[in-house]
Design a protein around this motif. Sequence first.
Motif, PDB file in Angstrom:
ATOM      1  N   ALA A  10       0.813  -1.210   0.000  1.00 15.49           N
ATOM      2  CA  ALA A  10       0.000   0.000   0.000  1.00 15.49           C
ATOM      3  C   ALA A  10       0.849   1.263   0.000  1.00 15.49           C
ATOM      4  CB  ALA A  10      -0.937  -0.002   1.197  1.00 15.49           C
ATOM      5  N   ASN A  11       1.950   1.270   0.784  1.00 16.88           N
ATOM      6  CA  ASN A  11       2.729   2.509   0.894  1.00 16.88           C
ATOM      7  C   ASN A  11       4.179   2.342   0.444  1.00 16.88           C
ATOM      8  OD1 ASN A  11       3.818   1.002   2.940  1.00 16.88           O
ATOM      9  ND2 ASN A  11       2.945   2.212   4.612  1.00 16.88           N
ATOM     10  N   ALA A  12       4.527   1.181  -0.114  1.00 15.18           N
ATOM     11  CA  ALA A  12       5.877   0.911  -0.621  1.00 15.18           C
ATOM     12  C   ALA A  12       6.946   1.035   0.468  1.00 15.18           C
ATOM     13  CB  ALA A  12       6.206   1.801  -1.815  1.00 15.18           C
ATOM     14  N   GLN A 117       1.519 -10.086  -3.607  1.00 17.55           N
ATOM     15  CA  GLN A 117       0.475 -10.908  -2.993  1.00 17.55           C
ATOM     16  C   GLN A 117       0.419 -10.690  -1.482  1.00 17.55           C
ATOM     17  OE1 GLN A 117       1.421 -14.936  -4.147  1.00 17.55           O
ATOM     18  NE2 GLN A 117       3.130 -15.122  -2.735  1.00 17.55           N
ATOM     19  N   ASP A 118      -0.726 -10.955  -0.906  1.00 16.69           N
ATOM     20  CA  ASP A 118      -0.947 -10.881   0.539  1.00 16.69           C
ATOM     21  C   ASP A 118      -0.499  -9.546   1.140  1.00 16.69           C
ATOM     22  OD1 ASP A 118      -1.889 -13.492   0.402  1.00 16.69           O
ATOM     23  OD2 ASP A 118       0.105 -14.343   0.732  1.00 16.69           O
ATOM     24  N   GLY A 119      -0.802  -8.460   0.439  1.00 15.36           N
ATOM     25  CA  GLY A 119      -0.497  -7.133   0.980  1.00 15.36           C
ATOM     26  C   GLY A 119       0.972  -6.757   0.913  1.00 15.36           C
ATOM     27  N   LYS A 120       1.750  -7.547   0.182  1.00 13.37           N
ATOM     28  CA  LYS A 120       3.183  -7.266   0.101  1.00 13.37           C
ATOM     29  C   LYS A 120       3.662  -7.301  -1.345  1.00 13.37           C
ATOM     30  CE  LYS A 120       4.186  -9.355   4.554  1.00 13.37           C
ATOM     31  NZ  LYS A 120       3.897 -10.689   5.033  1.00 13.37           N
ATOM     32  N   VAL A 121       4.810  -6.650  -1.548  1.00 13.87           N
ATOM     33  CA  VAL A 121       5.528  -6.819  -2.818  1.00 13.87           C
ATOM     34  C   VAL A 121       6.877  -7.436  -2.473  1.00 13.87           C
ATOM     35  CG1 VAL A 121       6.709  -5.622  -4.710  1.00 13.87           C
ATOM     36  CG2 VAL A 121       4.372  -4.967  -4.082  1.00 13.87           C
ATOM     37  N   LEU A 122       7.150  -8.576  -3.074  1.00 15.14           N
ATOM     38  CA  LEU A 122       8.433  -9.253  -2.878  1.00 15.14           C
ATOM     39  C   LEU A 122       9.306  -8.913  -4.074  1.00 15.14           C
ATOM     40  CD1 LEU A 122       7.072 -12.793  -1.890  1.00 15.14           C
ATOM     41  CD2 LEU A 122       7.397 -10.806  -0.429  1.00 15.14           C
ATOM     42  N   ILE A 171       0.704  -0.164  -9.920  1.00 16.70           N
ATOM     43  CA  ILE A 171       1.505  -0.338  -8.708  1.00 16.70           C
ATOM     44  C   ILE A 171       3.005  -0.303  -8.986  1.00 16.70           C
ATOM     45  CG2 ILE A 171       1.286  -2.874  -8.898  1.00 16.70           C
ATOM     46  CD1 ILE A 171       1.462  -2.960  -5.813  1.00 16.70           C
ATOM     47  N   ALA A 172       3.435  -0.817 -10.129  1.00 14.18           N
ATOM     48  CA  ALA A 172       4.870  -0.891 -10.419  1.00 14.18           C
ATOM     49  C   ALA A 172       5.529   0.481 -10.383  1.00 14.18           C
ATOM     50  CB  ALA A 172       5.093  -1.556 -11.776  1.00 14.18           C
ATOM     51  N   ASP A 173       4.758   1.525 -10.694  1.00 11.18           N
ATOM     52  CA  ASP A 173       5.307   2.879 -10.724  1.00 11.18           C
ATOM     53  C   ASP A 173       5.741   3.363  -9.336  1.00 11.18           C
ATOM     54  OD1 ASP A 173       4.662   2.785 -13.367  1.00 11.18           O
ATOM     55  OD2 ASP A 173       2.909   4.099 -13.224  1.00 11.18           O
ATOM     56  N   ARG A 174       5.197   2.742  -8.296  1.00  9.67           N
ATOM     57  CA  ARG A 174       5.502   3.201  -6.924  1.00  9.67           C
ATOM     58  C   ARG A 174       6.696   2.477  -6.320  1.00  9.67           C
ATOM     59  NH1 ARG A 174      -0.107   2.103  -6.212  1.00  9.67           N
ATOM     60  NH2 ARG A 174       0.349   0.619  -4.549  1.00  9.67           N
ATOM     61  N   PHE A 175       7.276   1.538  -7.050  1.00  5.72           N
ATOM     62  CA  PHE A 175       8.387   0.738  -6.496  1.00  5.72           C
ATOM     63  C   PHE A 175       9.678   1.005  -7.265  1.00  5.72           C
ATOM     64  CE2 PHE A 175       4.738  -1.083  -4.679  1.00  5.72           C
ATOM     65  CZ  PHE A 175       5.155  -1.558  -3.443  1.00  5.72           C
ATOM     66  N   PRO A 176      10.825   0.766  -6.578  1.00  2.00           N
ATOM     67  CA  PRO A 176      12.104   1.051  -7.238  1.00  2.00           C
ATOM     68  C   PRO A 176      12.265   0.253  -8.517  1.00  2.00           C
ATOM     69  CG  PRO A 176      12.428   0.469  -4.903  1.00  2.00           C
ATOM     70  CD  PRO A 176      10.991   0.195  -5.236  1.00  2.00           C
ATOM     71  N   LYS A 177      12.799   0.902  -9.534  1.00  2.00           N
ATOM     72  CA  LYS A 177      13.127   0.196 -10.769  1.00  2.00           C
ATOM     73  C   LYS A 177      14.458  -0.547 -10.567  1.00  2.00           C
ATOM     74  CE  LYS A 177       9.879   1.795 -13.673  1.00  2.00           C
ATOM     75  NZ  LYS A 177       8.819   1.751 -12.643  1.00  2.00           N
ATOM     76  N   TYR A 178      14.738  -1.441 -11.478  1.00  7.72           N
ATOM     77  CA  TYR A 178      16.032  -2.124 -11.433  1.00  7.72           C
ATOM     78  C   TYR A 178      17.038  -1.289 -12.211  1.00  7.72           C
ATOM     79  CZ  TYR A 178      19.588  -5.745 -11.895  1.00  7.72           C
ATOM     80  OH  TYR A 178      20.767  -6.451 -11.848  1.00  7.72           O
ATOM     81  N   GLU A 179      18.033  -0.778 -11.534  1.00  8.72           N
ATOM     82  CA  GLU A 179      19.058   0.060 -12.182  1.00  8.72           C
ATOM     83  C   GLU A 179      20.336  -0.750 -12.289  1.00  8.72           C
ATOM     84  OE1 GLU A 179      18.147   2.786 -13.468  1.00  8.72           O
ATOM     85  OE2 GLU A 179      16.246   3.127 -12.430  1.00  8.72           O
ATOM     86  N   ASN A 180      20.398  -1.608 -13.275  1.00  7.75           N
ATOM     87  CA  ASN A 180      21.606  -2.445 -13.412  1.00  7.75           C
ATOM     88  C   ASN A 180      22.720  -1.679 -14.122  1.00  7.75           C
ATOM     89  OD1 ASN A 180      20.260  -2.368 -15.828  1.00  7.75           O
ATOM     90  ND2 ASN A 180      20.646  -4.468 -16.369  1.00  7.75           N
TER      91      ASN A 180
END
Length: 180
Positions: A10-12, A117-122, A171-180
């Motif tokens: 919900a809040n990243a 899933q289950d209120g989390k992002v893994l 939702i993906a926009d609220r989480f860190p991108k992979y900066e390889n």
Amino acid sequence: MSRLTIYNDANAEKIAEYTSYEDIARILADAGLRFERWQASQPLAAQATPEEVLAAYDAPIKKLMQERGYITVDVVSLHPEAANLEAIRMKFLDEHTHAEDEVRFFVDGSGMFYIHQDGKVLMLLCEKEDLISVPAGTRHWFDMGPKPFFKAIRLFNNPEGWVAKFTGDKIADRFPKYEN
Ligand SMILES: [Fe+2]
């Protein structure tokens, strides 16, 4: 090194982070995901052909195919010099599901999986020798980063049926991108 970071969906907000194989495999197993490390039966050159790659991992591939009923296997690779990288990266960058398991073994390189899933992002950084299987129907997305580099074995129940069904959730926009 592989890394699992767990966020509140919900809040990243970051909840926990793990880097040991044992911790990552246990937590993902509890979440219904398979995470393994495979070792090549013979040394593989960076330029190894798909046939050589499949031969080097023949035993674990056969075991998993038998256990899960996968019927086809292939090898895909992507390099930072490839054309249309931005479009390829965007393809799986939004949350989606598949009617099939998404099974990837990283022969080389890396990529970031996000399982919701289950209120989390893994958030799972997969690197060389990591196998991840995301079960059919699981909400997830994948980021190969701005400079994609990976060689991966894929296993399928039905490669024709392996299409992304987007959830429409940004939702993906609220989480860190992979900066390889
Ligand atoms: Fe996917």
